[in-house]
Design a protein around this motif. Structure first.
Motif, PDB file in Angstrom:
ATOM      1  N   LEU A   1       0.837  -1.199   0.000  1.00 62.23           N
ATOM      2  CA  LEU A   1       0.000   0.000   0.000  1.00 62.23           C
ATOM      3  C   LEU A   1       0.871   1.249   0.000  1.00 62.23           C
ATOM      4  O   LEU A   1       1.920   1.294   0.637  1.00 62.23           O
ATOM      5  CB  LEU A   1      -0.898   0.016   1.238  1.00 62.23           C
TER       6      LEU A   1
ATOM      7  N   LYS B   1       1.945   5.180   0.907  1.00 60.74           N
ATOM      8  CA  LYS B   1       1.863   5.946   2.147  1.00 60.74           C
ATOM      9  C   LYS B   1       0.717   6.956   2.099  1.00 60.74           C
ATOM     10  O   LYS B   1       0.115   7.269   3.117  1.00 60.74           O
ATOM     11  CB  LYS B   1       3.188   6.655   2.408  1.00 60.74           C
ATOM     12  N   GLU B   2       0.438   7.476   0.914  1.00 66.73           N
ATOM     13  CA  GLU B   2      -0.637   8.447   0.758  1.00 66.73           C
ATOM     14  C   GLU B   2      -1.857   7.779   0.136  1.00 66.73           C
ATOM     15  O   GLU B   2      -1.741   6.873  -0.687  1.00 66.73           O
ATOM     16  CB  GLU B   2      -0.179   9.616  -0.117  1.00 66.73           C
ATOM     17  N   TYR B   3      -3.025   8.263   0.522  1.00 63.00           N
ATOM     18  CA  TYR B   3      -4.268   7.686   0.018  1.00 63.00           C
ATOM     19  C   TYR B   3      -4.396   7.895  -1.484  1.00 63.00           C
ATOM     20  O   TYR B   3      -4.061   8.955  -2.016  1.00 63.00           O
ATOM     21  CB  TYR B   3      -5.470   8.326   0.715  1.00 63.00           C
ATOM     22  N   THR B   4      -4.903   6.892  -2.164  1.00 61.59           N
ATOM     23  CA  THR B   4      -5.218   7.000  -3.583  1.00 61.59           C
ATOM     24  C   THR B   4      -6.362   6.058  -3.909  1.00 61.59           C
ATOM     25  O   THR B   4      -6.513   5.016  -3.265  1.00 61.59           O
ATOM     26  CB  THR B   4      -3.995   6.662  -4.463  1.00 61.59           C
ATOM     27  N   SER B   5      -7.165   6.416  -4.885  1.00 64.82           N
ATOM     28  CA  SER B   5      -8.270   5.553  -5.300  1.00 64.82           C
ATOM     29  C   SER B   5      -7.836   4.535  -6.344  1.00 64.82           C
ATOM     30  O   SER B   5      -8.614   3.660  -6.721  1.00 64.82           O
ATOM     31  CB  SER B   5      -9.409   6.408  -5.867  1.00 64.82           C
TER      32      SER B   5
ATOM     33  N   LYS C   1     -18.539   5.287  -4.895  1.00 66.15           N
ATOM     34  CA  LYS C   1     -17.093   5.272  -4.684  1.00 66.15           C
ATOM     35  C   LYS C   1     -16.473   4.117  -5.473  1.00 66.15           C
ATOM     36  O   LYS C   1     -16.565   2.958  -5.064  1.00 66.15           O
ATOM     37  CB  LYS C   1     -16.773   5.136  -3.199  1.00 66.15           C
TER      38      LYS C   1
ATOM     39  N   ARG D   1     -13.166   2.197  -6.711  1.00 67.96           N
ATOM     40  CA  ARG D   1     -11.772   2.006  -6.336  1.00 67.96           C
ATOM     41  C   ARG D   1     -11.166   0.950  -7.255  1.00 67.96           C
ATOM     42  O   ARG D   1     -11.810  -0.064  -7.552  1.00 67.96           O
ATOM     43  CB  ARG D   1     -11.647   1.570  -4.870  1.00 67.96           C
TER      44      ARG D   1
ATOM     45  N   ASP E   1      -9.531  -1.679   4.859  1.00 69.43           N
ATOM     46  CA  ASP E   1      -9.453  -0.506   5.726  1.00 69.43           C
ATOM     47  C   ASP E   1      -8.894   0.700   4.983  1.00 69.43           C
ATOM     48  O   ASP E   1      -9.302   1.835   5.229  1.00 69.43           O
ATOM     49  CB  ASP E   1      -8.589  -0.810   6.947  1.00 69.43           C
ATOM     50  N   PHE E   2      -7.959   0.452   4.092  1.00 65.10           N
ATOM     51  CA  PHE E   2      -7.346   1.544   3.341  1.00 65.10           C
ATOM     52  C   PHE E   2      -8.392   2.335   2.565  1.00 65.10           C
ATOM     53  O   PHE E   2      -8.364   3.560   2.520  1.00 65.10           O
ATOM     54  CB  PHE E   2      -6.296   0.967   2.381  1.00 65.10           C
ATOM     55  N   TRP E   3      -9.360   1.618   1.976  1.00 68.21           N
ATOM     56  CA  TRP E   3     -10.392   2.262   1.163  1.00 68.21           C
ATOM     57  C   TRP E   3     -11.707   2.467   1.902  1.00 68.21           C
ATOM     58  O   TRP E   3     -12.628   3.057   1.351  1.00 68.21           O
ATOM     59  CB  TRP E   3     -10.631   1.447  -0.105  1.00 68.21           C
ATOM     60  N   GLN E   4     -11.826   1.959   3.114  1.00 68.36           N
ATOM     61  CA  GLN E   4     -13.064   2.108   3.868  1.00 68.36           C
ATOM     62  C   GLN E   4     -14.271   1.653   3.035  1.00 68.36           C
ATOM     63  O   GLN E   4     -15.220   2.395   2.782  1.00 68.36           O
ATOM     64  CB  GLN E   4     -13.248   3.565   4.310  1.00 68.36           C
TER      65      GLN E   4
END
Length: 220
Positions: free
Chosen positions: A82, A84-88, A118, A120, A136-139
């Protein structure tokens, strides 16, 4: 929430964790996730391919029944893949260029802003996958579509759709989409990236249509 995987062509229910197309390792044709991420897995290919790709990623509440395919494969979970920063858009397989990732991410952001859905995208080559960690990363929730692009068994397109999405989008749309842009002849000729981009645009077009008896009738 319960998650159901729907293998083609009959879209039968799979009870399983939300993102099992991601990891590999459990033989099942019915998988279910009870704590979060309601949805339905849909693929345009054989149940063997999807149940293998789906097995093991979110092994939270598994009930096994029906046709089983795993043949001893081990589940995979690699949260280190994964970012470090959020991405779709997660392209751990390297199918997409930086420009393509940016375009897809913009389309996803616009879609979410306009519709609340949403989308992803995870591009992977089993067993190189984040696995369980993406939940969890994408909720993942009822309005989430998780699109896993993995060519391991031929058809590259696999989808998990939340319960709200499943109510709004005909299940046949996902099978038709996988059949059009996910088949081996298409992505081998045009490239995995072309299949992914075409599928994202088709999903976006579908989700922007008014909900009704004829929505998403065409894969555009």
């Amino acid at each position: 929430m319960a998650l159901h995987f729907l293998p083609p062509p009959h879209c039968r229910g799979f009870s399983a964790s939300a993102l099992n197309v991601i990891a590999g390792g459990v033989s099942s044709s019915r998988l279910s996730l009870s704590d979060s991420g309601a949805g339905k897995w849909v693929s345009g290919f054989r149940s063997k391919s999807l149940s293998f790709l789906l097995s093991g990623a979110l092994s939270l509440s598994l009930s096994l029944s029906g046709i089983g395919y795993a043949e001893g494969k081990v589940g995979v979970n690699k949260p280190e893949l994964l970012p470090k920063e959020y991405t779709s858009v997660l392209d751990v397989a390297g199918f997409l260029s930086d420009g393509q990732e940016e375009r897809i991410a913009r389309e996803i952001a616009d879609l979410e802003k306009d519709t609340g859905y949403k989308l992803r995208v995870l591009a992977q080559n089993y067993p190189d996958t984040p696995g369980l960690a993406i939940k969890d990363f994408w909720q993942v929730d009822d309005r989430t579509i998780v699109f896993v692009a993995d060519p391991t068994f031929g058809n590259i397109l696999n989808f998990n759709v939340g319960e709200t999405v499943d109510l709004d989008v005909p299940r046949s749309f996902w099978s038709r989409l996988a059949g059009k842009y996910g088949n081996m002849f298409y992505w081998k000729e045009k490239g995995e990236d072309a299949s992914i981009e075409a599928a994202v645009m088709a999903i976006s077009n579908c989700l922007r249509e008014p909900v009704g008896p004829n929505n998403c009738a065409e894969v555009k």
